[in-house]
Design a protein around this motif. Sequence first.
Motif, mmCIF file in Angstrom:
data_model
loop_
_atom_site.group_PDB
_atom_site.id
_atom_site.type_symbol
_atom_site.label_atom_id
_atom_site.label_comp_id
_atom_site.label_asym_id
_atom_site.label_seq_id
_atom_site.Cartn_x
_atom_site.Cartn_y
_atom_site.Cartn_z
ATOM 1 N N GLY A 4 62.215 12.689 -14.902
ATOM 2 C CA GLY A 4 62.558 14.013 -14.398
ATOM 3 C C GLY A 4 61.458 15.044 -14.430
ATOM 4 N N ALA A 5 60.192 14.631 -14.406
ATOM 5 C CA ALA A 5 59.084 15.586 -14.351
ATOM 6 C C ALA A 5 58.908 16.078 -12.917
ATOM 7 C CB ALA A 5 57.805 14.945 -14.859
ATOM 8 N N SER A 6 58.278 17.242 -12.753
ATOM 9 C CA SER A 6 58.018 17.800 -11.422
ATOM 10 C C SER A 6 56.552 17.629 -11.058
ATOM 11 C CB SER A 6 58.394 19.282 -11.367
ATOM 12 O OG SER A 6 57.569 20.045 -12.230
ATOM 13 N N THR A 7 56.286 17.443 -9.774
ATOM 14 C CA THR A 7 54.916 17.328 -9.271
ATOM 15 C C THR A 7 54.737 18.331 -8.133
ATOM 16 O OG1 THR A 7 55.660 15.496 -7.868
ATOM 17 C CG2 THR A 7 54.561 14.930 -9.935
ATOM 18 N N THR A 8 53.646 19.099 -8.181
ATOM 19 C CA THR A 8 53.395 20.158 -7.202
ATOM 20 C C THR A 8 51.925 20.137 -6.811
ATOM 21 O OG1 THR A 8 55.041 21.490 -8.389
ATOM 22 C CG2 THR A 8 53.707 22.608 -6.722
ATOM 23 N N VAL A 9 51.652 20.129 -5.512
ATOM 24 C CA VAL A 9 50.282 20.054 -5.009
ATOM 25 C C VAL A 9 49.798 21.440 -4.623
ATOM 26 C CG1 VAL A 9 48.787 19.130 -3.203
ATOM 27 C CG2 VAL A 9 50.568 17.684 -4.204
ATOM 28 N N VAL A 10 48.592 21.782 -5.095
ATOM 29 C CA VAL A 10 47.896 23.007 -4.692
ATOM 30 C C VAL A 10 46.464 22.604 -4.360
ATOM 31 C CG1 VAL A 10 47.183 25.329 -5.329
ATOM 32 C CG2 VAL A 10 49.336 24.411 -6.214
ATOM 33 N N GLY A 11 46.105 22.667 -3.084
ATOM 34 C CA GLY A 11 44.763 22.227 -2.670
ATOM 35 C C GLY A 11 44.605 20.744 -2.907
ATOM 36 N N SER A 12 43.567 20.375 -3.663
ATOM 37 C CA SER A 12 43.321 18.966 -3.981
ATOM 38 C C SER A 12 43.765 18.624 -5.396
ATOM 39 C CB SER A 12 41.826 18.654 -3.822
ATOM 40 O OG SER A 12 41.055 19.447 -4.715
ATOM 41 N N LYS A 13 44.585 19.481 -5.998
ATOM 42 C CA LYS A 13 45.085 19.244 -7.358
ATOM 43 C C LYS A 13 46.599 19.057 -7.320
ATOM 44 C CE LYS A 13 40.996 20.130 -9.220
ATOM 45 N NZ LYS A 13 40.807 21.362 -10.014
ATOM 46 N N MET A 14 47.077 18.150 -8.161
ATOM 47 C CA MET A 14 48.514 17.964 -8.344
ATOM 48 C C MET A 14 48.869 18.340 -9.775
ATOM 49 S SD MET A 14 51.205 16.126 -9.599
ATOM 50 C CE MET A 14 50.738 14.464 -9.997
ATOM 51 N N TYR A 15 49.880 19.197 -9.932
ATOM 52 C CA TYR A 15 50.285 19.691 -11.249
ATOM 53 C C TYR A 15 51.595 19.015 -11.656
ATOM 54 C CZ TYR A 15 46.698 23.225 -10.583
ATOM 55 O OH TYR A 15 45.484 23.857 -10.381
ATOM 56 N N LEU A 16 51.562 18.400 -12.819
ATOM 57 C CA LEU A 16 52.720 17.703 -13.377
ATOM 58 C C LEU A 16 53.257 18.517 -14.550
ATOM 59 C CD1 LEU A 16 54.491 15.110 -13.864
ATOM 60 C CD2 LEU A 16 52.616 14.280 -15.281
ATOM 61 N N PHE A 17 54.547 18.872 -14.491
ATOM 62 C CA PHE A 17 55.109 19.715 -15.555
ATOM 63 C C PHE A 17 56.422 19.133 -16.061
ATOM 64 C CE2 PHE A 17 58.000 23.163 -16.868
ATOM 65 C CZ PHE A 17 57.300 23.601 -17.990
ATOM 66 N N GLY A 18 56.596 19.235 -17.392
ATOM 67 C CA GLY A 18 57.865 18.922 -18.024
ATOM 68 C C GLY A 18 58.209 17.452 -18.002
ATOM 69 N N GLY A 19 59.497 17.180 -18.088
ATOM 70 C CA GLY A 19 59.992 15.812 -18.127
ATOM 71 C C GLY A 19 60.482 15.432 -19.511
ATOM 72 N N ARG A 20 61.048 14.233 -19.579
ATOM 73 C CA ARG A 20 61.520 13.711 -20.853
ATOM 74 C C ARG A 20 60.756 12.440 -21.191
ATOM 75 N NH1 ARG A 20 66.969 10.960 -20.650
ATOM 76 N NH2 ARG A 20 65.655 9.096 -20.770
ATOM 77 N N LEU A 21 60.256 12.374 -22.418
ATOM 78 C CA LEU A 21 59.518 11.197 -22.851
ATOM 79 C C LEU A 21 60.453 10.001 -22.925
ATOM 80 C CD1 LEU A 21 57.403 12.784 -25.730
ATOM 81 C CD2 LEU A 21 56.594 12.127 -23.452
ATOM 82 N N VAL A 22 60.017 8.890 -22.380
ATOM 83 C CA VAL A 22 60.837 7.682 -22.394
ATOM 84 C C VAL A 22 60.894 7.095 -23.792
ATOM 85 C CG1 VAL A 22 61.037 5.333 -21.488
ATOM 86 C CG2 VAL A 22 60.375 7.216 -19.970
ATOM 87 N N THR A 23 59.772 7.119 -24.494
ATOM 88 C CA THR A 23 59.688 6.448 -25.796
ATOM 89 C C THR A 23 60.475 7.181 -26.870
ATOM 90 O OG1 THR A 23 57.623 7.649 -26.197
ATOM 91 C CG2 THR A 23 57.460 5.419 -25.273
ATOM 92 N N GLU A 24 60.535 8.515 -26.800
ATOM 93 C CA GLU A 24 61.169 9.297 -27.863
ATOM 94 C C GLU A 24 62.450 9.997 -27.424
ATOM 95 O OE1 GLU A 24 58.422 11.958 -29.794
ATOM 96 O OE2 GLU A 24 56.703 10.806 -29.066
ATOM 97 N N ARG A 25 62.806 9.921 -26.138
ATOM 98 C CA ARG A 25 63.968 10.640 -25.605
ATOM 99 C C ARG A 25 63.886 12.127 -25.965
ATOM 100 N NH1 ARG A 25 67.926 7.975 -23.407
ATOM 101 N NH2 ARG A 25 69.387 9.690 -23.816
ATOM 102 N N ARG A 26 62.690 12.671 -25.847
ATOM 103 C CA ARG A 26 62.444 14.075 -26.167
ATOM 104 C C ARG A 26 61.845 14.760 -24.950
ATOM 105 N NH1 ARG A 26 57.796 16.583 -27.964
ATOM 106 N NH2 ARG A 26 56.796 14.550 -28.308
ATOM 107 N N MET A 27 62.345 15.961 -24.636
ATOM 108 C CA MET A 27 61.826 16.717 -23.505
ATOM 109 C C MET A 27 60.568 17.489 -23.903
ATOM 110 S SD MET A 27 65.333 18.001 -21.736
ATOM 111 C CE MET A 27 66.285 17.811 -23.222
ATOM 112 N N VAL A 28 59.685 17.701 -22.912
ATOM 113 C CA VAL A 28 58.411 18.359 -23.174
ATOM 114 C C VAL A 28 58.199 19.471 -22.150
ATOM 115 C CG1 VAL A 28 57.356 16.303 -24.192
ATOM 116 C CG2 VAL A 28 57.164 16.699 -21.721
ATOM 117 N N SER A 29 57.267 20.356 -22.469
ATOM 118 C CA SER A 29 56.858 21.409 -21.525
ATOM 119 C C SER A 29 55.357 21.329 -21.289
ATOM 120 C CB SER A 29 57.238 22.790 -22.076
ATOM 121 O OG SER A 29 56.665 22.993 -23.357
#
Length: 673
Positions: free
Chosen positions: A24-49
């Motif tokens: 459930g992480a988000s991916t957003t493109v700006v120019g030639s960069k892609m920004y990945l934010f958030g999501g839930r870790l599969v190994t620990e079942r813990r959400m991150v920012s």
Amino acid sequence: MHSISDLTTFCRKTTGVIPPKLVGASTTVVGSKMYLFGGRLVTERRMVSDLYVFNMETFVWEMVTPAPEDDIPEARYFHSTEAWNNHLIVFGGMGGAKRSSNPDDLCVLNDVRFYDLSTMHWLPASATNGISLDPNTEMLVPKPRYAHLSSVTADRLFIIGGQDLSNVWLDDVYVYDLLGKAWVQRRSFPHHCGTYRSVAVSSNLRVRLPQEEDRPADMNTMLGSPGARFRPDSSLPSAQSFTSPDSFIHMPYSAPPTDDHPNDIYLYSNYNFTDVKREFEVFSPQPDSDFTITDRSTDMTGTSFPPGLRFPSGAVLGTHFIIAGTYLAHTYQSYSIWALDMLTMTWSRIDPGSAVATGSWFRGCLWAEANKFIIFGNRNGQLIEDYNRRLLSWDHVAVIDLESFGIYQPPPLQLDIPMQEFGLSALEEGILADFEIICDDGRKIKCSRKTLEDRWPWFKEQRTMFLARARQAIETMPSSSMDVGLPDLPGTPGSSEPRPDPRLTPRSFNLSEPYPVALALLQYFYSLALITPLQHAPAVLSQFLVLSNTYQIHHLESLVKHAMHRALSNSTSVGVYEVATLCSCRSLQIRALKTVMSYSQKRTGRSRADSKNGGGGGNPSDSDNPGRGSDDTFATSGRSHSGGVSDPKFPSSLEHQSSVGSTTRDYITNSSK
């Protein structure tokens, strides 16, 4: 044996600080960069920012370390992140329940958070969350939700659908004013939309179609009649010597959105995967805060349609809507990519070859600047297993060259259309003509040296060197006529000084090209466009591609490739392939090669059928040429078919010289009428 589709896609391993496997992480493109934010870790079942940056040019990951004083958004997944005005805009999602020590206790969010890419800081939540104390506007604030859709257009963030904590569908649309940082509108939208089955996208640029836009009725009044726009006197040649406005060819072009031509949001949904249902709706913003919704679901056509795609990714490039996602059937699973031509509303499949035939691929995004579609995954993973866990991997990328499928962003205008025509008139009327271009047959074309210097960097560089050598010669001129030394020639062995092009003189330049090519090139420099029939002649376009490559005229190269893509057909494909190969235009080369091979396979199949029927199959008909039609805007003709219809074609390398000669004769004949 490799398929030609393998030429369109390659796979690379990513490097740097590679993000962990996430859900459930988000991916957003700006120019030639892609920004990945958030999501839930599969190994620990813990959400991150956490925030990561992926460089699509180097395939290197980097983790962004937040400043200690930043108000970091709370961890979440199945949120949305959009790009606007060099900011990332995060909304909603599912996070951990507040004041609970149990990580399985969840809540849904409805906050709006801004990340400033120029300063690399999060803006305070109090300044951006859009919560109003006014009870009259409280109803405009959306309910907390996750797995929703979002898109940005006209400085507004659209939040569409999603689900609440009880997994109840939220059938509504909310609009957030990005300038005023407040919610401004709510509308009911009775469609179940969510990231599992739907995607909503828009583009930063809009493709404008000049032939569908109204030409000002007073254009000639505003600019004057052709041939009399600068010097309306009787000494000028007859109007037949000038290009008629009715013959101009204006190709589609890209432009930033305006109030009159805003960028639409395209929403695609597919559901009922055993018997797929598809919906395609267009959200069009109005000059005020309102918007319209147009249902174009029944307009979609094609010989085949996309299958049911789970957790789709979408994008808009040029006039195409791109959809990609996981296709799961009882006997077959794959990552599938499709494109909808929004001019004809026709679907076609994008075949990436063997690059994504194996492995686990789930998240795609568009690199619009390079006309490429990037797919993230793990080529050693298991698609079914990872899908069941909703797992996203970032170890590998597959890069699809969309231009090789004819999907690309048309080049923008350098001058608006009236100024293009005005510039062409300046050439044809000889305004400020203090220089001459000499063609290979000795004919001369008068033009403005200043215009060439301003719009042809190579020419300006050569003129600068020429003048420097002239000054040097004057300074070293002997004081006595009896003192004649040996000249110090530039470019001699041991000399590091570049030598000016010998074709250049103070008042002329010998271009060493046929008259039509030289004239068409000057038409480009004066209009910064390809608008005359002469410029669209196949032989001229082919030579334009060579000249733009030789002299590094990048804008001309982009226009020529645009024209060749539009002109590509069975009859033009061989010539396009040869000149694209010569000039290292790989995307155009691949697309032309695919057209050649497709037509050859049809010819082979037809020949076999004819032989079985006793050889009575006849000649190929016009229906065998899918590329013919309004795009074949040429001034010359090629091979004749049995029905008497001539089809324009690009010359092959052996035919090029005779084609240019024919073009010369045609132009001389037409201009002398």
